[in-house]
Design a protein around this motif. Structure first.
Motif, PDB file in Angstrom:
ATOM      1  N   ALA A 246      43.731  32.947  36.540  1.00 27.26           N
ATOM      2  CA  ALA A 246      42.366  33.321  36.876  1.00 27.26           C
ATOM      3  C   ALA A 246      41.722  34.044  35.707  1.00 27.26           C
ATOM      4  O   ALA A 246      42.328  34.945  35.114  1.00 27.26           O
ATOM      5  CB  ALA A 246      42.340  34.214  38.114  1.00 27.26           C
ATOM      6  N   ASP A 247      40.501  33.632  35.376  1.00 24.67           N
ATOM      7  CA  ASP A 247      39.682  34.356  34.404  1.00 24.67           C
ATOM      8  C   ASP A 247      38.812  35.337  35.177  1.00 24.67           C
ATOM      9  O   ASP A 247      38.005  34.933  36.028  1.00 24.67           O
ATOM     10  CB  ASP A 247      38.796  33.397  33.614  1.00 24.67           C
TER      11      ASP A 247
ATOM     12  N   ASP B 290      38.652  32.602  47.567  1.00 22.12           N
ATOM     13  CA  ASP B 290      38.295  31.490  46.701  1.00 22.12           C
ATOM     14  C   ASP B 290      39.478  30.543  46.619  1.00 22.12           C
ATOM     15  O   ASP B 290      40.631  30.983  46.501  1.00 22.12           O
ATOM     16  CB  ASP B 290      37.917  31.992  45.305  1.00 22.12           C
ATOM     17  N   GLU B 291      39.202  29.243  46.652  1.00 20.22           N
ATOM     18  CA  GLU B 291      40.282  28.256  46.606  1.00 20.22           C
ATOM     19  C   GLU B 291      41.018  28.262  45.275  1.00 20.22           C
ATOM     20  O   GLU B 291      42.147  27.768  45.188  1.00 20.22           O
ATOM     21  CB  GLU B 291      39.727  26.863  46.883  1.00 20.22           C
ATOM     22  N   ALA B 292      40.395  28.821  44.235  1.00 14.74           N
ATOM     23  CA  ALA B 292      41.062  28.911  42.931  1.00 14.74           C
ATOM     24  C   ALA B 292      42.093  30.033  42.887  1.00 14.74           C
ATOM     25  O   ALA B 292      42.886  30.111  41.949  1.00 14.74           O
ATOM     26  CB  ALA B 292      40.036  29.118  41.822  1.00 14.74           C
ATOM     27  N   VAL B 293      42.074  30.907  43.893  1.00 12.27           N
ATOM     28  CA  VAL B 293      43.000  32.041  43.958  1.00 12.27           C
ATOM     29  C   VAL B 293      44.188  31.650  44.825  1.00 12.27           C
ATOM     30  O   VAL B 293      44.030  31.284  45.994  1.00 12.27           O
ATOM     31  CB  VAL B 293      42.298  33.282  44.534  1.00 12.27           C
ATOM     32  N   ARG B 294      45.380  31.748  44.253  1.00 14.69           N
ATOM     33  CA  ARG B 294      46.599  31.429  44.980  1.00 14.69           C
ATOM     34  C   ARG B 294      47.780  31.971  44.177  1.00 14.69           C
ATOM     35  O   ARG B 294      47.659  32.205  42.977  1.00 14.69           O
ATOM     36  CB  ARG B 294      46.746  29.915  45.164  1.00 14.69           C
TER      37      ARG B 294
ATOM     38  N   PRO C 215      46.879  35.010  50.255  1.00 14.23           N
ATOM     39  CA  PRO C 215      47.039  34.191  49.049  1.00 14.23           C
ATOM     40  C   PRO C 215      45.749  33.802  48.348  1.00 14.23           C
ATOM     41  O   PRO C 215      45.769  33.530  47.142  1.00 14.23           O
ATOM     42  CB  PRO C 215      47.793  32.954  49.544  1.00 14.23           C
ATOM     43  N   ASP C 216      44.602  33.742  49.059  1.00 18.34           N
ATOM     44  CA  ASP C 216      43.363  33.297  48.416  1.00 18.34           C
ATOM     45  C   ASP C 216      42.366  34.443  48.215  1.00 18.34           C
ATOM     46  O   ASP C 216      41.187  34.203  47.957  1.00 18.34           O
ATOM     47  CB  ASP C 216      42.696  32.188  49.238  1.00 18.34           C
ATOM     48  N   LEU C 217      42.837  35.691  48.303  1.00 16.30           N
ATOM     49  CA  LEU C 217      41.948  36.852  48.331  1.00 16.30           C
ATOM     50  C   LEU C 217      42.144  37.746  47.111  1.00 16.30           C
ATOM     51  O   LEU C 217      43.276  38.130  46.774  1.00 16.30           O
ATOM     52  CB  LEU C 217      42.226  37.679  49.591  1.00 16.30           C
ATOM     53  N   LEU C 218      41.037  38.102  46.450  1.00 16.89           N
ATOM     54  CA  LEU C 218      41.025  39.139  45.425  1.00 16.89           C
ATOM     55  C   LEU C 218      40.250  40.343  45.942  1.00 16.89           C
ATOM     56  O   LEU C 218      39.250  40.187  46.654  1.00 16.89           O
ATOM     57  CB  LEU C 218      40.358  38.631  44.139  1.00 16.89           C
TER      58      LEU C 218
ATOM     59  N   GLY D  33      24.981  49.113  38.796  1.00 18.53           N
ATOM     60  CA  GLY D  33      25.689  48.091  39.554  1.00 18.53           C
ATOM     61  C   GLY D  33      26.886  47.582  38.783  1.00 18.53           C
ATOM     62  O   GLY D  33      26.778  47.287  37.598  1.00 18.53           O
ATOM     63  N   VAL D  34      28.027  47.494  39.457  1.00 28.14           N
ATOM     64  CA  VAL D  34      29.213  46.871  38.884  1.00 28.14           C
ATOM     65  C   VAL D  34      29.237  45.425  39.366  1.00 28.14           C
ATOM     66  O   VAL D  34      29.026  45.144  40.559  1.00 28.14           O
ATOM     67  CB  VAL D  34      30.498  47.602  39.299  1.00 28.14           C
ATOM     68  N   VAL D  35      29.480  44.488  38.438  1.00 31.85           N
ATOM     69  CA  VAL D  35      29.434  43.070  38.751  1.00 31.85           C
ATOM     70  C   VAL D  35      30.763  42.441  38.363  1.00 31.85           C
ATOM     71  O   VAL D  35      31.253  42.637  37.243  1.00 31.85           O
ATOM     72  CB  VAL D  35      28.287  42.362  37.999  1.00 31.85           C
ATOM     73  N   TRP D  36      31.333  41.666  39.289  1.00 32.35           N
ATOM     74  CA  TRP D  36      32.612  40.998  39.069  1.00 32.35           C
ATOM     75  C   TRP D  36      32.402  39.489  38.962  1.00 32.35           C
ATOM     76  O   TRP D  36      31.577  38.910  39.682  1.00 32.35           O
ATOM     77  CB  TRP D  36      33.561  41.269  40.234  1.00 32.35           C
ATOM     78  N   TYR D  37      33.194  38.854  38.102  1.00 29.79           N
ATOM     79  CA  TYR D  37      33.123  37.413  37.880  1.00 29.79           C
ATOM     80  C   TYR D  37      34.523  36.820  38.019  1.00 29.79           C
ATOM     81  O   TYR D  37      35.519  37.432  37.617  1.00 29.79           O
ATOM     82  CB  TYR D  37      32.608  37.100  36.474  1.00 29.79           C
ATOM     83  N   LEU D  38      34.586  35.609  38.570  1.00 30.07           N
ATOM     84  CA  LEU D  38      35.832  34.860  38.695  1.00 30.07           C
ATOM     85  C   LEU D  38      35.608  33.478  38.117  1.00 30.07           C
ATOM     86  O   LEU D  38      34.707  32.748  38.564  1.00 30.07           O
ATOM     87  CB  LEU D  38      36.250  34.760  40.169  1.00 30.07           C
ATOM     88  N   ASN D  39      36.410  33.133  37.113  1.00 29.13           N
ATOM     89  CA  ASN D  39      36.315  31.820  36.460  1.00 29.13           C
ATOM     90  C   ASN D  39      34.888  31.482  36.055  1.00 29.13           C
ATOM     91  O   ASN D  39      34.397  30.356  36.243  1.00 29.13           O
ATOM     92  CB  ASN D  39      36.905  30.731  37.365  1.00 29.13           C
ATOM     93  N   GLY D  40      34.198  32.479  35.518  1.00 26.21           N
ATOM     94  CA  GLY D  40      32.863  32.299  34.985  1.00 26.21           C
ATOM     95  C   GLY D  40      31.733  32.397  35.983  1.00 26.21           C
ATOM     96  O   GLY D  40      30.560  32.369  35.588  1.00 26.21           O
ATOM     97  N   GLU D  41      32.051  32.545  37.271  1.00 20.88           N
ATOM     98  CA  GLU D  41      31.026  32.639  38.306  1.00 20.88           C
ATOM     99  C   GLU D  41      30.931  34.062  38.833  1.00 20.88           C
ATOM    100  O   GLU D  41      31.945  34.704  39.099  1.00 20.88           O
ATOM    101  CB  GLU D  41      31.351  31.690  39.470  1.00 20.88           C
TER     102      GLU D  41
END
Length: 223
Positions: free
Chosen positions: A147-148, A138-142, A120-123, A157-165
């Motif tokens: 999710a942004d 991440d605790e924001a993932v559920r 549930p908390d994993l991308l 390099g490929v770079v991933w962001y979650l909720n601006g981070e």
């Protein structure tokens, strides 16, 4: 500086083809070899409103929504250096397998994200071009969360962001000449790697509220 070069209009027949993808054997509609119960459908109610749905069929498969830019009139492709931004509402039901990803000519796949409600908390973030990826807790993932997500498809390099981070960078990249079509879909797990839907579940869904792509105004010095 960057320019917005693509803003998703899921209802547009010029931007998107529904219910057919060469990422599936023969273009679909099924892909059991990838542990999917999918039976792709062009029915607009499964994808064209930005809610990607799956419903159980009598034969044990699931009608599922998929959109791709491959084969569309506009034929939009991501290129090295592009930056994709999207907002999604994650699914809640076991067996749901949402994803936004890229594809061309049997490969060129980079997964903007994959998600399974049994974790549930994993991308999951994967660069299949140069075989790298990461799992981000991440605790924001559920289940049911909004999710942004963003990805920069850098050549080095490929770079991933979650909720601006910034949450993961692979230091591998896609290479200077990389380009690929977009796919947005909801698959259904068959049970080999993740649990299938509960026996009494008849429908699954997730939402893509928006999706856009920015491209550097001056191509392409690095990254």
């Amino acid at each position: 500086m960057s320019d917005v070069v693509f803003t998703a209009d899921f209802a547009s027949d010029r931007q998107w083809v529904a219910g057919h993808s060469w990422a599936y054997p023969g273009g679909g509609p099924t892909n059991p070899g990838d542990d999917k119960l999918d039976h792709l459908t062009p029915d607009p109610s499964y994808s064209r409103e930005g809610t990607f749905r799956a419903t159980r069929r009598p034969d044990g498969l699931w009608d599922t929504g998929l959109l791709t830019t491959e084969g569309s009139a506009e034929g939009f492709m991501l290129r090295a250096g592009d930056h994709l931004e999207t907002r999604v509402r994650l699914p809640t039901g076991l067996g749901a397998w949402p994803a936004i990803w890229t594809w061309r000519d049997g490969g060129n796949e980079v997964d903007v994200f994959e998600y399974h409600p049994d974790n549930p908390d994993l991308l999951e973030f994967t660069n299949h071009v140069h075989r790298s990826g990461g799992y981000v807790h991440d605790e924001a993932v559920r289940p049911g969360a909004v999710a942004d997500l963003a990805v920069t498809f850098g050549r080095r390099g490929v770079v991933w962001y979650l909720n601006g981070e910034r949450v993961f960078a692979d230091a591998r990249g896609v290479g200077l000449g990389w380009h690929a079509y977009l796919i947005v879909n909801l698959s259904v797990c068959a049970g080999r790697y993740h649990p299938p839907p509960d026996a009494d579940t008849t429908e699954l869904s997730y939402e893509v509220e928006h999706l856009l792509v920015r491209r550097p105004a001056h191509r392409y010095p690095g990254g």
